[in-house]
Write an enzyme that holds these catalytic residues in place. Structure first.
Site, PDB file in Angstrom:
ATOM      1  N   SER A 126      26.743 -17.570 -21.020  1.00  0.00           N
ATOM      2  CA  SER A 126      27.763 -16.522 -20.835  1.00  0.00           C
ATOM      3  C   SER A 126      29.177 -17.110 -20.866  1.00  0.00           C
ATOM      4  O   SER A 126      30.115 -16.445 -21.322  1.00  0.00           O
ATOM      5  CB  SER A 126      27.529 -15.737 -19.544  1.00  0.00           C
ATOM      6  OG  SER A 126      27.763 -16.530 -18.413  1.00  0.00           O
ATOM      7  N   MET A 155      23.118 -28.747 -18.901  1.00  0.00           N
ATOM      8  CA  MET A 155      22.466 -29.309 -17.719  1.00  0.00           C
ATOM      9  C   MET A 155      21.952 -30.737 -17.926  1.00  0.00           C
ATOM     10  O   MET A 155      20.865 -31.094 -17.465  1.00  0.00           O
ATOM     11  CB  MET A 155      21.308 -28.383 -17.284  1.00  0.00           C
ATOM     12  CG  MET A 155      21.747 -26.956 -17.035  1.00  0.00           C
ATOM     13  SD  MET A 155      23.098 -26.825 -15.839  1.00  0.00           S
ATOM     14  CE  MET A 155      22.203 -27.081 -14.316  1.00  0.00           C
ATOM     15  N   ARG A 156      22.731 -31.547 -18.604  1.00  0.00           N
ATOM     16  CA  ARG A 156      22.382 -32.954 -18.776  1.00  0.00           C
ATOM     17  C   ARG A 156      23.568 -33.806 -18.364  1.00  0.00           C
ATOM     18  O   ARG A 156      24.724 -33.477 -18.677  1.00  0.00           O
ATOM     19  CB  ARG A 156      22.077 -33.281 -20.248  1.00  0.00           C
ATOM     20  CG  ARG A 156      20.978 -32.486 -20.866  1.00  0.00           C
ATOM     21  CD  ARG A 156      19.608 -32.931 -20.458  1.00  0.00           C
ATOM     22  NE  ARG A 156      19.323 -34.327 -20.767  1.00  0.00           N
ATOM     23  CZ  ARG A 156      18.254 -34.981 -20.294  1.00  0.00           C
ATOM     24  NH1 ARG A 156      17.404 -34.369 -19.510  1.00  0.00           N
ATOM     25  NH2 ARG A 156      18.052 -36.233 -20.615  1.00  0.00           N
ATOM     26  N   LEU A 213      25.726 -36.956 -19.012  1.00  0.00           N
ATOM     27  CA  LEU A 213      25.992 -37.751 -20.221  1.00  0.00           C
ATOM     28  C   LEU A 213      26.470 -39.151 -19.843  1.00  0.00           C
ATOM     29  O   LEU A 213      27.184 -39.323 -18.851  1.00  0.00           O
ATOM     30  CB  LEU A 213      27.044 -37.035 -21.064  1.00  0.00           C
ATOM     31  CG  LEU A 213      26.558 -35.671 -21.577  1.00  0.00           C
ATOM     32  CD1 LEU A 213      27.716 -34.764 -21.962  1.00  0.00           C
ATOM     33  CD2 LEU A 213      25.603 -35.858 -22.756  1.00  0.00           C
ATOM     34  N   HIS A 256      32.459 -25.938 -13.625  1.00  0.00           N
ATOM     35  CA  HIS A 256      31.534 -26.202 -12.529  1.00  0.00           C
ATOM     36  C   HIS A 256      31.688 -25.109 -11.467  1.00  0.00           C
ATOM     37  O   HIS A 256      32.821 -24.791 -11.073  1.00  0.00           O
ATOM     38  CB  HIS A 256      31.823 -27.585 -11.908  1.00  0.00           C
ATOM     39  CG  HIS A 256      30.875 -27.924 -10.807  1.00  0.00           C
ATOM     40  ND1 HIS A 256      29.591 -28.352 -11.047  1.00  0.00           N
ATOM     41  CD2 HIS A 256      31.006 -27.856  -9.464  1.00  0.00           C
ATOM     42  CE1 HIS A 256      28.968 -28.560  -9.888  1.00  0.00           C
ATOM     43  NE2 HIS A 256      29.805 -28.254  -8.916  1.00  0.00           N
ATOM     44  N   GLU A 309      34.391 -17.335 -13.470  1.00  0.00           N
ATOM     45  CA  GLU A 309      34.300 -18.497 -14.374  1.00  0.00           C
ATOM     46  C   GLU A 309      34.732 -18.136 -15.786  1.00  0.00           C
ATOM     47  O   GLU A 309      35.375 -18.926 -16.478  1.00  0.00           O
ATOM     48  CB  GLU A 309      32.856 -19.013 -14.449  1.00  0.00           C
ATOM     49  CG  GLU A 309      32.418 -19.827 -13.261  1.00  0.00           C
ATOM     50  CD  GLU A 309      30.998 -20.339 -13.455  1.00  0.00           C
ATOM     51  OE1 GLU A 309      30.679 -20.851 -14.539  1.00  0.00           O
ATOM     52  OE2 GLU A 309      30.207 -20.227 -12.504  1.00  0.00           O
TER      53      GLU A 309
END
Ligand code: GRF
Length: 217
Positions: free
Chosen positions: A13, A90-91, A93, A109, A174
């Site tokens: 979104s 959702m990783r 890096l 965030h 957000e």
């Protein structure tokens, strides 16, 4: 035209808010690719419906995290982005990846950083009895959720809130935050300088519920 690549892992979104802001001229740029680490990210469907290039680099196919990050870097670079946005990606890096895009990579965030880095931010805000919660748009640096803030937005925590109602309220905020923060970056007003976010004089207003951070240059 400023080229923007967005990384997602799910609903997308925030990515959609960015795409719409580009289409409406709120952001002076164009989303040239949406990349996910999983085919299950439903946000990919929306991107395709807008004729935006999509790609999936499935992290489960990599036994080595660094190899995934290296291939992701090459994939992102192939779109020659000016800006890279982590929008629900959702990783974590690695430092090589982050340093390659340092100063042109932004994350959204769902907390008022430095409060609650990592996961379950809404649960943590409720457990702490906070009366205020929110979200942060920040430059990405190698330490997780610790890069310099571009802007934050605040929402009230209501006595009746559940994790879900609070998450919904934050998510709405957000969408405005990431579009405004990204436009500050694209327009050159917000800059990453020596580990800090500096804001130029040509300031635009951030959401009514929010406030700006960074340091006037
Ligand atoms: C957002 O709350 C974002 O801040 C967090 O993950 C969520 C992703 O939502 N990192 P969406 O995929 O943008 O809808």
């Amino acid at each position: 035209m400023t080229r923007i690549v967005v990384l997602i892992s799910g609903r997308g979104s925030n990515m959609r808010a960015i795409v719409e802001a580009c289409q409406n001229g709120i952001i002076d740029g164009s989303v040239v690719a949406v990349i996910s680490n999983t085919i299950k990210a439903v946000g990919l469907d929306y991107a395709q419906s807008q004729n935006i290039d999509t790609a999936v680099l499935d992290h489960t196919q990599f036994s080595d995290r660094n190899e995934f990050d290296t291939q992701l870097l090459t994939l992102v670079d192939s779109y020659q982005p000016d800006w890279l946005v982590l929008a629900g990606f959702m990783r974590v890096l690695n430092a090589d990846f982050v340093n390659h895009f340092l100063g042109r990579m932004v994350n959204i965030h769902p907390s008022l950083l430095p409060l609650y880095p990592g996961l379950n931010t809404h649960k943590k805000a409720l457990a702490a009895g906070d009366t205020e919660h929110g979200a942060t748009a920040h430059f990405v640096t190698p330490e997780l959720d610790a890069g310099p803030t571009i802007a934050q937005t605040r929402v009230p925590v209501l006595p009746t809130d559940t994790e879900q109602t609070l998450a919904n309220r934050v998510l709405q905020a957000e969408h405005e935050l990431i579009t405004q923060a990204l436009q500050l970056c694209v327009s050159g007003v917000a800059r990453y300088t020596n580990g800090k976010c500096t804001l130029g004089n040509n300031m635009t207003k951030i959401p009514a519920t929010g406030h700006q951070q960074g340091e006037p240059s």
